[in-house]
Design an enzyme around this catalytic site. Structure first.
Site, PDB file in Angstrom:
ATOM      1  N   ASP A   1      31.439  36.989  43.458  1.00 29.71           N
ATOM      2  CA  ASP A   1      32.019  37.416  42.181  1.00 29.71           C
ATOM      3  C   ASP A   1      30.925  37.602  41.128  1.00 29.71           C
ATOM      4  O   ASP A   1      30.951  38.565  40.353  1.00 29.71           O
ATOM      5  CB  ASP A   1      33.024  36.372  41.692  1.00 29.71           C
ATOM      6  CG  ASP A   1      34.276  36.314  42.548  1.00 29.71           C
ATOM      7  OD1 ASP A   1      34.501  37.245  43.338  1.00 29.71           O
ATOM      8  OD2 ASP A   1      35.020  35.322  42.428  1.00 29.71           O
TER       9      ASP A   1
ATOM     10  N   GLU B   1      29.001  40.865  41.512  1.00 35.90           N
ATOM     11  CA  GLU B   1      29.718  42.001  40.938  1.00 35.90           C
ATOM     12  C   GLU B   1      29.671  41.967  39.416  1.00 35.90           C
ATOM     13  O   GLU B   1      29.578  43.021  38.766  1.00 35.90           O
ATOM     14  CB  GLU B   1      31.163  41.993  41.432  1.00 35.90           C
ATOM     15  CG  GLU B   1      31.295  42.263  42.922  1.00 35.90           C
ATOM     16  CD  GLU B   1      32.708  42.143  43.428  1.00 35.90           C
ATOM     17  OE1 GLU B   1      32.999  42.677  44.507  1.00 35.90           O
ATOM     18  OE2 GLU B   1      33.541  41.497  42.753  1.00 35.90           O
TER      19      GLU B   1
ATOM     20  N   GLU C   1      33.208  41.046  36.367  1.00 36.41           N
ATOM     21  CA  GLU C   1      33.399  41.155  37.823  1.00 36.41           C
ATOM     22  C   GLU C   1      34.354  42.299  38.149  1.00 36.41           C
ATOM     23  O   GLU C   1      34.115  43.081  39.087  1.00 36.41           O
ATOM     24  CB  GLU C   1      33.967  39.841  38.359  1.00 36.41           C
ATOM     25  CG  GLU C   1      34.324  39.885  39.840  1.00 36.41           C
ATOM     26  CD  GLU C   1      35.395  38.868  40.208  1.00 36.41           C
ATOM     27  OE1 GLU C   1      35.960  38.993  41.303  1.00 36.41           O
ATOM     28  OE2 GLU C   1      35.673  37.963  39.393  1.00 36.41           O
TER      29      GLU C   1
ATOM     30  N   ASP D   1      32.954  45.438  40.328  1.00 39.80           N
ATOM     31  CA  ASP D   1      33.530  45.772  41.628  1.00 39.80           C
ATOM     32  C   ASP D   1      33.719  47.281  41.755  1.00 39.80           C
ATOM     33  O   ASP D   1      33.416  47.881  42.790  1.00 39.80           O
ATOM     34  CB  ASP D   1      34.860  45.034  41.792  1.00 39.80           C
ATOM     35  CG  ASP D   1      35.581  45.393  43.075  1.00 39.80           C
ATOM     36  OD1 ASP D   1      35.009  45.186  44.159  1.00 39.80           O
ATOM     37  OD2 ASP D   1      36.723  45.885  43.000  1.00 39.80           O
TER      38      ASP D   1
END
Length: 258
Positions: free
Chosen positions: A140, A143, A67, A71
């Site tokens: 989450d 990502e 994650e 991101d």
């Protein structure tokens, strides 16, 4: 083989506790790969991206590290798309569009479109708490999937995934380009008021799905309160509530999308 009477209750309890996860037919990961448009050379990456920290096993085998990476890859991919799609756009406009597209709510919408929840692995407590539909968790995981594709196939594979998932949203932003907190601050400054502040008024809900109540404050005016799954989102909701109460939010939306 017969079970010793002292062990039998523990074995039965263990079977019951796992029924929520093991009693359910595990979806074929190839279905998700077809949805994503990416076949993993390393299926282990996909499995990690779909594993919540509550699942049994080492914490480092959950999606948290992916994650973190995803991101950053998402931000780069969206910035790349905006730069190519809007060659004459100013930096400020692209920044606002970028913020809208990488926000957790947008990632959760993408995860829902992928039907990601059904493929994820959780601890039993999280399942009973509705984790498969928890938008913060889904965001989450979205990502994490992007991070996994980046490692498995490189930037071009990740960029292709981002374009397929976010491309339509790039042309038609889901929310106004200017967020509520920015709009409230600009309005307050224009009216000669001090800068808005935000105060946490309370927190409720379980640890895995907290709900924050925040008040937006401008000295000389009545506070506006709202709730959200994080302090940041609660602040945005409180700012929007403030603007709506003053009859300003619809005007903000029209001016930003005009």
């Amino acid at each position: 083989m017969a079970l010793d009477g002292s062990l039998e209750p523990f074995v039965q309890r263990d079977q019951v506790s796992k029924a929520g996860e093991t009693g359910r037919k595990t979806p074929d990961p190839s279905r998700l790969e077809a949805t994503l448009g990416h076949s993993f050379a390393d299926r282990g990456l996909l499995a990690t991206a779909l594993t919540h920290m509550s699942a049994e096993g080492p914490r480092l085998q959950s999606y948290q590290r992916l994650e973190f990476l995803g991101d950053r890859v998402l931000g780069l991919g969206i910035a790349d798309m905006l730069f190519r799609r809007y060659p004459e756009a100013a930096e400020g406009d692209m920044s606002r569009r970028l913020a809208d597209l990488v926000r957790k709510e947008t990632c959760a919408e993408v995860a829902l479109a992928w039907d990601l929840g059904q493929f994820m692995r959780f601890g039993d407590g999280e399942i009973l708490g509705g984790a498969r539909k928890n938008k913060a968790i889904l965001a989450d995981a979205c990502e994490a999937i992007i991070g996994a594709v980046f490692i498995d196939g490189g930037y071009e594979a990740a960029r292709g995934l981002i374009e397929r998932a976010f491309g339509e949203r790039l042309l038609k932003p889901v929310r106004p380009l200017r967020d509520a907190k920015t709009a409230l601050q600009e309005w307050a400054q224009g009216q000669g008021y001090p800068t808005p502040t935000y105060t946490e008024r309370g927190r409720s809900g379980p640890d895995h799905a907290p709900l924050f109540r925040v008040a937006a404050r401008i000295n000389g005016l009545v506070d506006a309160e709202a709730q959200g799954p994080s302090k940041r989102l609660a602040e945005q909701a409180a700012a929007e509530a403030f603007l709506r109460r003053e009859g300003l939010w619809s005007e903000t939306m029209e001016s930003d999308n005009g």
